[in-house]
Each structure stands twice: as structure tokens, then as C-alpha cells.
Write an enzyme that holds these catalytic residues in place. Structure first.
Site, PDB file in Angstrom:
ATOM      1  N   HIS A 187      39.828  37.567  39.712  1.00  0.00           N
ATOM      2  CA  HIS A 187      38.528  38.220  39.671  1.00  0.00           C
ATOM      3  C   HIS A 187      37.467  37.303  39.072  1.00  0.00           C
ATOM      4  CE1 HIS A 187      39.782  42.592  40.410  1.00  0.00           C
ATOM      5  NE2 HIS A 187      40.855  41.848  40.598  1.00  0.00           N
ATOM      6  N   ASP A 227      32.290  43.620  37.871  1.00  0.00           N
ATOM      7  CA  ASP A 227      33.457  43.858  38.721  1.00  0.00           C
ATOM      8  C   ASP A 227      33.485  45.325  39.129  1.00  0.00           C
ATOM      9  OD1 ASP A 227      36.364  44.535  39.313  1.00  0.00           O
ATOM     10  OD2 ASP A 227      36.497  42.368  39.042  1.00  0.00           O
ATOM     11  N   HIS A 274      51.630  35.131  48.546  1.00  0.00           N
ATOM     12  CA  HIS A 274      51.696  36.571  48.292  1.00  0.00           C
ATOM     13  C   HIS A 274      50.531  37.311  48.953  1.00  0.00           C
ATOM     14  CE1 HIS A 274      48.795  35.088  45.501  1.00  0.00           C
ATOM     15  NE2 HIS A 274      48.644  36.215  44.849  1.00  0.00           N
ATOM     16  N   ASN A 299      42.115  36.013  46.965  1.00  0.00           N
ATOM     17  CA  ASN A 299      41.587  34.671  46.731  1.00  0.00           C
ATOM     18  C   ASN A 299      42.403  33.615  47.463  1.00  0.00           C
ATOM     19  OD1 ASN A 299      39.436  35.409  45.191  1.00  0.00           O
ATOM     20  ND2 ASN A 299      40.305  34.812  43.235  1.00  0.00           N
ATOM     21  N   GLN A 308      47.881  43.282  48.819  1.00  0.00           N
ATOM     22  CA  GLN A 308      48.514  42.201  49.569  1.00  0.00           C
ATOM     23  C   GLN A 308      49.126  42.605  50.910  1.00  0.00           C
ATOM     24  OE1 GLN A 308      51.079  40.563  46.519  1.00  0.00           O
ATOM     25  NE2 GLN A 308      49.340  40.419  45.112  1.00  0.00           N
TER      26      GLN A 308
END
Length: 455
Positions: free
Chosen positions: A20, A108, A349, A353, A374
Site C-alpha cells: 500500500h 488509503d 502470488h 503491485n 489474488q
């Protein structure tokens, strides 16, 4: 790029995990390059910015001694009980002591309470979504009631879910929390759901780009003023308009940079499998053994990031037995690795990002999702963007060594691998176009800055 006189202050508050921090810091650099004074608020004194983040001002409002915890839910509870007050105290002091008063708080999206703090001091609020819009849309529909938590029978049969402007999804493609009936990580689940508690009162920004998720972005934008400002990776890997911006600039882990690059320099073009599962995800010991044996069986070069806390799960003598072909490190300079010509595929995974970085640098992927967003990202990687494949689990939920080897062959050999590479190059070009001058993300950032500076 020459900066304009800084007159309008922006405060940026990320959630304190690397996935993040990185996109919000890159967004901050873009804002600073357009003449804004940006203060990036961290909650750890141990995080020291590098020279690549010199255009940003940093301020720490850390936890006090003894407040740290490794339990995710407890960390979130502690954070939400302490940081709002400390943020308010900082803003109050900032507005009194700073040469220019802050006008906007970018926060965020998982911290909607930050908007209430901003309003107390007359600041505008901008919610920053660090996940892709497809995932955001799933959570939005769940909150709205147009998507419900699947029943046990639907989960067992992997039923199909249809949502507006989205690819057809199976239950296994949904973010893991949507189907989690065990009550695991209740605070994290509440944090994810709370993103939409007051989102209509703030501007939206998201780390994606229009061409990548065109249909879902169009659908969401018809309802709220969302803005795509990604991909948020250092400029030198994309448009090269921000001088010396070749690193994120703020790290929770120290990468083994010299070791990784020296090792990669000794390998042939497109010969290396790069394996990394991010800063949080952990594999079971059985899965680590299967993965290690699978990599070994390919007889290919591999660079595997295994955090120090996870290395005890490696097969006995694995590092010594694979030293001619493999390198195991505790952390890597991922952008440098993905941008290196020796890397032929990325086993990931599918954290957002990592996915965006691979798309931006044109690296085909083997998707091995673990949890949260994911599985949805993996679905997009394999079936929508066509830049890789998703591993298949056996009946016990384990990816066996034979499956690892099969996926490596499919992504790195033969006709299929050429398709993955061509598609990867396409999305790489479109990523650069988005952030380059006149691109969709660049224009959205211009519009964001104009809204601040015109008042």
C-alpha cells in the site's frame, strides 16, 4: 521535470504495509512533479526514504514503544484506535506551523475514518484504492447487495458469478474473503468492507489504467467520479519523465540487490524463473517442498525470494543441492529483477503491485494466488489479459511439483509462450502510454492537481 512553485499542500496517509505504501508514494512523486508540496505520513520511524523520494516531505506518527504486534487483526484494531487521534494532532499543528496550509488528505481507501479527520480541518478528501477496479467492484456489489456470500453448495461446485461489465467469474475467482465462512481475520474483513462506507463524499483514485480494465472502469465511472492514475511504478521503468525515479524509495525490507543482479548478469536471456510471493503471504511446509522440488525438476535457472521467517520450510539441503541453477534470497529488488533480460517468467502470488509491475515490464506470469484479491487478479492474468497461466491445485489444495513443472514449460517453451510474450509486450506499451504525457492517467493527475490549485 522542472517543478512549479509549491503553494498547495497535500498530505498522504498510506496503510503501513509495503503493497500500500509503494503506489501511494509513487502517486505522491507525480503530484510533487506538478508543483504541489506533498507530505507523506508514515507510522514507523524505521522507514527511511532514499534519494529517489527527495521530492517528498516525510513525517512519522509512529506507534509508541510496546504497541507493535504481529497479529493482523490486533494490529488493525490498535492502528484504528490510536492513529486517528494522532493524525488529527499532526494536522492541527501542521495548519498552524506550515508556510502553506494543507488542502487535501489522500488516504488509503481502507481507512475511511481519515475523511472525517480531514473534514474537521477543512481539508478535501481523496480515497486511494490500491486494488484493481475488478476487485473493488466485487466488494462494492457485496456491500450493495447485488452480490451475496456464496452458499456452501455453490462453493463446493464452483458456481459461476455474473456481474455488470465483468468477465464471468467462478467462485474460486472471487477474493478469498467473499467465500470465507470461518470468520478468519474479522478486522481485516471489516476494513475491506468499510472502503465504501463514505466513498461518495470523496474523490477516488486507483492504481490501474484505463485500457487494462476499460469496461469495469467505464461502468464504475458512470456512477462515481473515479480516476485511474496508474500504473504507479517508478517513472524510469515507464515514461522516464521523473528524473532519477528508479526506485520506490521507502522499504520495509532490505533487498539483496548486488547479489541478485550479479547472479542474473551471469544467466542467458529469458532463462530465469523468478519466484516471489510478496511480503505477507506464507506457504505451508508441504507446499514449499512441492514448489522447491518442482523448480528443481525443471532444470532451469530460478531466483526464489523466501523471507527469512519462511526459509525453515524449505526442503532439507535444498539450497546446497540447487546452487548451480538456483539462488534463494530473503528479499529482492523486484523491479530490477523483472526488468532484467535474463528473467523469462514470474511465478507470483498475484498481489496487485506485483501484477502491475509484471504487466508494466512485459514479463509473462505463472499465477499462484493465496488469498484476498489474488484469485481475482490471477483470473485476469490468465483469462482476460492472456499474459500467463494459473496453477491447478490437487484435491487436497496443494500445487504438486508436476504442476509446477508443467506451468513453467507452458509459459517458457513453445507456441503458447510466444502468445504470452506478445500479450505482455502489448500491456507494457499501454502502461507506458497511460502515464506518459497526454495519457489517460497523466491527464487524470493533471485534473486532480487543477482541482486543488484552482481553489
Amino acid at each position: 521535470m522542472e517543478k512549479k512553485q509549491q503553494k498547495h499542500d497535500v498530505l498522504v496517509l498510506p496503510f503501513p504495509i509495503q503493497g500500500h505504501i509503494n503506489p501511494m508514494l509513487q502517486f505522491s512523486k507525480r503530484l510533487a512533479s506538478k508543483g504541489l508540496k506533498v507530505t507523506f505520513i508514515t507510522t514507523s520511524k524505521s522507514m527511511q526514504p532514499s534519494a529517489t523520494a527527495s521530492s517528498i516531505h516525510f513525517h512519522s506518527i509512529p506507534f509508541q514503544e510496546g504497541e507493535a504486534t504481529t497479529d493482523i487483526d490486533e494490529h488493525i484494531r490498535l492502528y484504528e484506535s490510536l492513529i486517528p487521534t494522532r493524525l488529527a494532532q499532526f494536522i492541527d499543528k501542521y495548519q498552524i506551523c506550515s508556510q502553506h496550509r494543507a488542502k487535501v488528505l489522500v488516504y488509503d481507501s481502507g481507512m475511511p475514518w481519515a475523511l472525517d479527520v480531514a473534514k474537521r480541518f477543512g481539508l478535501q478528501g481523496a480515497s486511494f484504492f490500491t486494488q484493481c477496479w475488478a476487485v473493488n467492484a466485487v466488494f462494492y456489489h457485496l456491500k450493495l447487495g447485488t452480490l451475496r456470500v456464496p452458499l456452501e453448495e455453490e462453493i463446493r461446485t464452483n458456481a459461476v458469478v455474473s456481474l455488470p461489465s465483468m468477465p464471468e467469474l467462478e467462485i474460486s475467482d472471487l477474493p478469498s474473503f467473499v467465500c470465507d465462512n470461518s470468520g478468519s481475520y474479522p478486522c481485516l474483513w471489516n476494513l475491506i468492507q468499510s472502503q465504501f462506507s463514505n466513498f461518495q463524499e470523496a474523490d477516488w483514485a486507483c492504481n490501474t489504467y484505463d485500457k487494462l480494465e476499460h469496461e469495469i472502469i467505464k461502468w464504475m465511472a458512470s456512477r462515481w467520479p473515479i480516476k485511474t492514475i496508474g500504473p504507479t511504478i517508478p517513472s524510469m521503468y515507464l515514461d522516464k519523465r521523473l528524473k532519477d525515479d528508479n526506485d520506490y524509495g521507502l522499504h520495509l525490507f532490505k533487498p539483496d540487490t548486488d547479489l541478485c543482479i550479479k547472479w542474473l548478469n551471469s544467466k542467458e536471456t529469458s532463462s530465469v524463473i523468478y519466484v516471489s510471493f510478496g511480503s505477507i503471504a506464507g506457504l505451508t511446509e508441504e507446499q514449499m517442498v512441492e514448489l522447491g522440488m518442482g523448480l528443481k525438476s525443471t532444470n532451469r535457472n530460478f531466483l526464489w525470494v523466501v523471507r527469512e521467517t519462511e526459509q525453515k520450510k524449505l526442503p532439507s539441503s535444498f539450497i546446497e543441492e540447487t546452487s548451480e541453477k538456483g539462488l534463494v534470497v530473503s528479499w529482492s529488488p523486484q523491479l530490477d529483477v523483472l526488468g532484467h533480460g535474463a528473467v523469462g517468467c514470474f511465478m507470483t502470488h498475484c498481489g496487485w503491485n506485483s501484477t502491475v509491475e509484471a504487466l508494466s515490464l512485459g514479463v509473462p506470469m505463472i499465477a499462484m494466488p493465496q488469498w484476498t484479491d489474488q484469485p481475482t487478479n490471477a483470473k485476469l492474468v490468465a483469462d482476460v489479459w492472456g499474459v500467463g497461466i494459473r496453477v491447478r491445485k490437487d484435491g487436497g489444495g496443494i500445487i504438486r511439483k508436476e504442476e509446477i513443472a508443467r506451468c513453467v514449460r507452458e509459459v517458457m517453451e513453445g507456441e503458447t509462450s510466444l502468445d504470452f510474450k506478445r500479450n505482455s509486450e502489448k500491456w507494457k506499451k499501454l502502461a507506458k502510454d497511460a502515464v506518459d504525457e497526454g495519457g489517460t492517467s497523466d491527464n487524470n493527475i493533471h485534473e486532480f492537481v487543477a482541482k486543488i490549485t484552482c481553489n
